[in-house]
Motif scaffolding. Structure first.
Motif, PDB file in Angstrom:
ATOM      1  N   ASN A 190       0.913  -1.226   0.000  1.00 18.35           N
ATOM      2  CA  ASN A 190       0.200  -0.034  -0.043  1.00 18.35           C
ATOM      3  C   ASN A 190       0.869   1.242   0.041  1.00 18.35           C
ATOM      4  N   ASN A 191       2.131   1.136  -0.104  1.00 20.51           N
ATOM      5  CA  ASN A 191       3.204   2.263   0.026  1.00 20.51           C
ATOM      6  C   ASN A 191       2.896   3.252   1.043  1.00 20.51           C
ATOM      7  N   GLU A 192       3.045   2.487   2.484  1.00 23.56           N
ATOM      8  CA  GLU A 192       2.855   3.319   3.527  1.00 23.56           C
ATOM      9  C   GLU A 192       3.802   2.993   4.418  1.00 23.56           C
ATOM     10  N   PHE A 193       4.166   3.962   5.280  1.00 26.12           N
ATOM     11  CA  PHE A 193       5.195   3.879   6.288  1.00 26.12           C
ATOM     12  C   PHE A 193       4.677   4.313   7.722  1.00 26.12           C
ATOM     13  N   CYS A 194       4.539   3.735   8.564  1.00 22.37           N
ATOM     14  CA  CYS A 194       3.935   3.957   9.772  1.00 22.37           C
ATOM     15  C   CYS A 194       4.844   3.962  10.816  1.00 22.37           C
ATOM     16  N   PHE A 195       4.640   4.831  11.831  1.00 22.07           N
ATOM     17  CA  PHE A 195       5.604   5.058  12.933  1.00 22.07           C
ATOM     18  C   PHE A 195       4.978   5.664  14.154  1.00 22.07           C
ATOM     19  N   SER A 196       5.643   5.282  15.368  1.00 24.27           N
ATOM     20  CA  SER A 196       5.051   5.856  16.392  1.00 24.27           C
ATOM     21  C   SER A 196       6.031   6.848  17.190  1.00 24.27           C
ATOM     22  N   LEU A 197       5.364   7.620  18.080  1.00 23.67           N
ATOM     23  CA  LEU A 197       6.367   8.656  18.677  1.00 23.67           C
ATOM     24  C   LEU A 197       5.689   8.874  19.985  1.00 23.67           C
ATOM     25  N   LYS A 198       6.650   8.589  21.326  1.00 23.87           N
ATOM     26  CA  LYS A 198       6.048   8.750  22.547  1.00 23.87           C
ATOM     27  C   LYS A 198       6.331  10.099  22.651  1.00 23.87           C
ATOM     28  N   ASP A 199       5.026  10.746  23.553  1.00 28.65           N
ATOM     29  CA  ASP A 199       5.196  12.110  24.068  1.00 28.65           C
ATOM     30  C   ASP A 199       4.597  12.108  25.444  1.00 28.65           C
ATOM     31  N   LYS A 200       5.554  12.365  26.274  1.00 28.67           N
ATOM     32  CA  LYS A 200       5.206  12.234  27.680  1.00 28.67           C
ATOM     33  C   LYS A 200       4.263  11.279  28.087  1.00 28.67           C
ATOM     34  N   ASN A 201       2.871  11.425  28.129  1.00 32.30           N
ATOM     35  CA  ASN A 201       2.074  10.337  28.814  1.00 32.30           C
ATOM     36  C   ASN A 201       1.142   9.892  27.538  1.00 32.30           C
ATOM     37  N   SER A 202       1.450  10.183  26.131  1.00 28.05           N
ATOM     38  CA  SER A 202       0.747   9.667  25.012  1.00 28.05           C
ATOM     39  C   SER A 202       1.582   9.042  23.983  1.00 28.05           C
ATOM     40  N   ILE A 203       1.116   8.158  23.340  1.00 26.88           N
ATOM     41  CA  ILE A 203       1.898   7.716  21.870  1.00 26.88           C
ATOM     42  C   ILE A 203       1.109   8.358  20.740  1.00 26.88           C
ATOM     43  N   ASN A 204       1.662   9.053  19.775  1.00 29.18           N
ATOM     44  CA  ASN A 204       1.234   9.284  18.536  1.00 29.18           C
ATOM     45  C   ASN A 204       1.837   8.359  17.362  1.00 29.18           C
ATOM     46  N   PHE A 205       0.638   7.940  16.789  1.00 32.46           N
ATOM     47  CA  PHE A 205       0.746   7.109  15.461  1.00 32.46           C
ATOM     48  C   PHE A 205       0.673   7.847  14.259  1.00 32.46           C
ATOM     49  N   HIS A 206       1.561   7.666  13.340  1.00 38.58           N
ATOM     50  CA  HIS A 206       1.507   8.441  11.941  1.00 38.58           C
ATOM     51  C   HIS A 206       1.448   7.434  10.711  1.00 38.58           C
ATOM     52  N   ARG A 207       1.054   7.782   9.671  1.00 35.28           N
ATOM     53  CA  ARG A 207       1.020   7.150   8.469  1.00 35.28           C
ATOM     54  C   ARG A 207       1.479   8.036   7.340  1.00 35.28           C
TER      55      ARG A 207
END
Length: 138
Positions: free
Chosen positions: A57-74
Motif C-alpha cells: 500500500n506504499n505506507e510507512f507507519c511510525f510511533s512517537l512517545k510524547d510524555k503520557n501519550s503515543i502518537n501514530f503516524h502514517r
C-alpha cells in the motif's frame, strides 16, 4: 548512538528506492549501486520510536512517545505526505504512578492500511520469551 536503517521499498537492482530512517528524520531515497550514491528525494524531520513499512500500500507507519501519550503516524510513500495520526493516551492503560518513571516496552506491528497492532507493557522484554504471559498462582 547512531540509529540508521536503510529499508528497500522495491526490488533491489542497480538503482532502487528505499526509506532511510535516522535518529531524527525519515527520508525517501534513491540508491545507485553502480556509483555508490544515496540521493534523498523527500525528507521528514521527525523523531520516531518504532516503525513499520507496507510496500503493498506504499505506507510507512511510525510511533512517537510524547510524555503520557503515543502518537501514530502514517505516511504515503508516493506523495510523502501524512495520511493521518492517532493519539493513544497512556492514562487509559497505566496509573499516574506507573507513568512517573516513563519506562515501558512496546512493539509496533503493521497489519494493513486500516490496522496496526501495538503491544505495550511495563515489564522488561526478554527476547526469545513471550511478550506477554500470565502466571497462575495457586
Amino acid at each position: 548512538m547512531n540509529n540508521k536503517q536503510l529499508i528497500p521499498t522495491n526490488e533491489i537492482k542497480e538503482e532502487f528506492e528505499a526509506i532511510l530512517v535516522e535518529n531524527d528524520s525519515i527520508a525517501q531515497c534513491v540508491i545507485h549501486l553502480k556509483n555508490g550514491t544515496i540521493k534523498n528525494k523527500q525528507r521528514l524531520d521527525t523523531r520516531y520510536d518504532e516503525f513499520a513499512l507496507d510496500t503493498v500500500n506504499n505506507e510507512f507507519c511510525f510511533s512517537l512517545k510524547d510524555k503520557n501519550s503515543i502518537n501514530f503516524h502514517r505516511i504515503n510513500l508516493q506523495t510523502f505526505s501524512q495520511i493521518n495520526a492517532v493519539t493513544l493516551n497512556l492514562y487509559n492503560y497505566f496509573s499516574s504512578e506507573e507513568l512517573k518513571d516513563e519506562s515501558y516496552y512496546s512493539k509496533l506491528i503493521y497489519l494493513n492500511h486500516q490496522y496496526l497492532l501495538y503491544f505495550i507493557t511495563k515489564r522488561e522484554m526478554n527476547y526469545g520469551h513471550p511478550f506477554y504471559q500470565t502466571e497462575i498462582i495457586y
